[in-house]
Design a protein around this motif. Structure first.
Motif, PDB file in Angstrom:
ATOM      1  N   VAL A  48      26.344  55.892  52.447  1.00 25.49           N
ATOM      2  CA  VAL A  48      27.645  56.554  52.480  1.00 25.49           C
ATOM      3  C   VAL A  48      28.716  55.467  52.551  1.00 25.49           C
ATOM      4  O   VAL A  48      28.750  54.673  53.486  1.00 25.49           O
ATOM      5  N   SER A  49      29.544  55.437  51.530  1.00 24.66           N
ATOM      6  CA  SER A  49      30.608  54.439  51.455  1.00 24.66           C
ATOM      7  C   SER A  49      31.956  55.105  51.706  1.00 24.66           C
ATOM      8  O   SER A  49      32.027  56.199  52.274  1.00 24.66           O
ATOM      9  N   ALA A  50      33.012  54.461  51.293  1.00 24.77           N
ATOM     10  CA  ALA A  50      34.356  54.991  51.494  1.00 24.77           C
ATOM     11  C   ALA A  50      35.267  54.501  50.377  1.00 24.77           C
ATOM     12  O   ALA A  50      35.004  53.460  49.784  1.00 24.77           O
ATOM     13  N   PRO A  51      36.321  55.235  50.098  1.00 23.86           N
ATOM     14  CA  PRO A  51      37.260  54.786  49.070  1.00 23.86           C
ATOM     15  C   PRO A  51      37.820  53.405  49.434  1.00 23.86           C
ATOM     16  O   PRO A  51      37.989  53.086  50.599  1.00 23.86           O
ATOM     17  N   ALA A  57      39.031  50.938  43.191  1.00 27.05           N
ATOM     18  CA  ALA A  57      40.035  51.415  44.148  1.00 27.05           C
ATOM     19  C   ALA A  57      40.993  50.297  44.557  1.00 27.05           C
ATOM     20  O   ALA A  57      40.662  49.114  44.496  1.00 27.05           O
ATOM     21  N   GLN A  58      42.148  50.701  44.988  1.00 25.63           N
ATOM     22  CA  GLN A  58      43.159  49.784  45.492  1.00 25.63           C
ATOM     23  C   GLN A  58      42.662  49.131  46.785  1.00 25.63           C
ATOM     24  O   GLN A  58      42.274  49.826  47.716  1.00 25.63           O
ATOM     25  N   PRO A  59      42.619  47.796  46.872  1.00 22.49           N
ATOM     26  CA  PRO A  59      42.194  47.158  48.118  1.00 22.49           C
ATOM     27  C   PRO A  59      43.301  47.176  49.174  1.00 22.49           C
ATOM     28  O   PRO A  59      44.479  47.092  48.838  1.00 22.49           O
ATOM     29  N   TYR A  60      42.904  47.327  50.413  1.00 28.22           N
ATOM     30  CA  TYR A  60      43.846  47.329  51.527  1.00 28.22           C
ATOM     31  C   TYR A  60      43.386  46.315  52.566  1.00 28.22           C
ATOM     32  O   TYR A  60      42.218  46.307  52.959  1.00 28.22           O
ATOM     33  N   GLU A  61      44.307  45.487  53.041  1.00 29.69           N
ATOM     34  CA  GLU A  61      43.959  44.459  54.023  1.00 29.69           C
ATOM     35  C   GLU A  61      43.404  45.062  55.307  1.00 29.69           C
ATOM     36  O   GLU A  61      42.456  44.547  55.882  1.00 29.69           O
ATOM     37  N   PHE A  62      43.965  46.195  55.744  1.00 27.87           N
ATOM     38  CA  PHE A  62      43.509  46.803  56.993  1.00 27.87           C
ATOM     39  C   PHE A  62      42.061  47.284  56.913  1.00 27.87           C
ATOM     40  O   PHE A  62      41.431  47.530  57.916  1.00 27.87           O
TER      41      PHE A  62
END
Length: 152
Positions: A48-51, A57-62
């Motif tokens: 099970v992954s996540a967006p 998908a757009q990468p997010y630093e957080f």
């Protein structure tokens, strides 16, 4: 940022939790599953992954720490689908998006607060339910889902 010892430890934790744990499960349990002898179906692995964890998908630093581990799990899904498919073992990954689960409650979020995100970022325009993801996982891990492998 993650450019300090604490940050590195957090990233290392998620790489071990999501990536290396899945690898150990694949390697350990596939030995037993291969011995079942069926050419059609000997079992399933599900990650099970996540967006935000793959190139689509757009990468997010957080999300660097969790995303790093889940990216590894997605890669292992594709590799082991090829490796284990010839033994009748399928390997798949689901990326359900925002689903209201108990961990959201533990960090103080409510279904209502998460629902505010839905119109802008979720194609279905609503927060998912755990049972909806569970039904897909159940199908992919059943004899009816045996031909699907390597799907993310």
């Amino acid at each position: 940022g993650f450019n300090n010892e604490k940050g590195y430890k957090i990233v290392d934790f998620f790489i071990k939790l999501c990536g290396l744990t899945f690898l150990k499960l694949l390697e350990t349990f596939s030995i037993v599953m291969k011995k079942n002898g069926s050419k059609v179906y000997n079992g399933s692995f599900m990650f099970v992954s996540a967006p935000g964890c793959n190139i689509n998908a757009q990468p997010y630093e957080f999300y660097l720490a969790n995303g790093s581990g889940k990216s590894i799990g997605e890669y292992y899904t594709r590799v082991y689908a090829k490796v284990l498919g010839k033994y009748g073992i399928n390997v798949n990954c689901v990326v359900p998006g925002q689903v209201f689960t108990k961990p959201w409650k533990l960090v103080g979020e409510s279904e209502k607060s998460l629902s505010k995100l839905a119109p802008g970022v979720i194609p279905m325009k609503r927060i998912g339910k755990a049972i909806e993801v569970g039904n897909v996982v159940g199908l992919l891990c059943s004899r009816e889902g045996v031909y699907t492998t390597g799907a993310i």
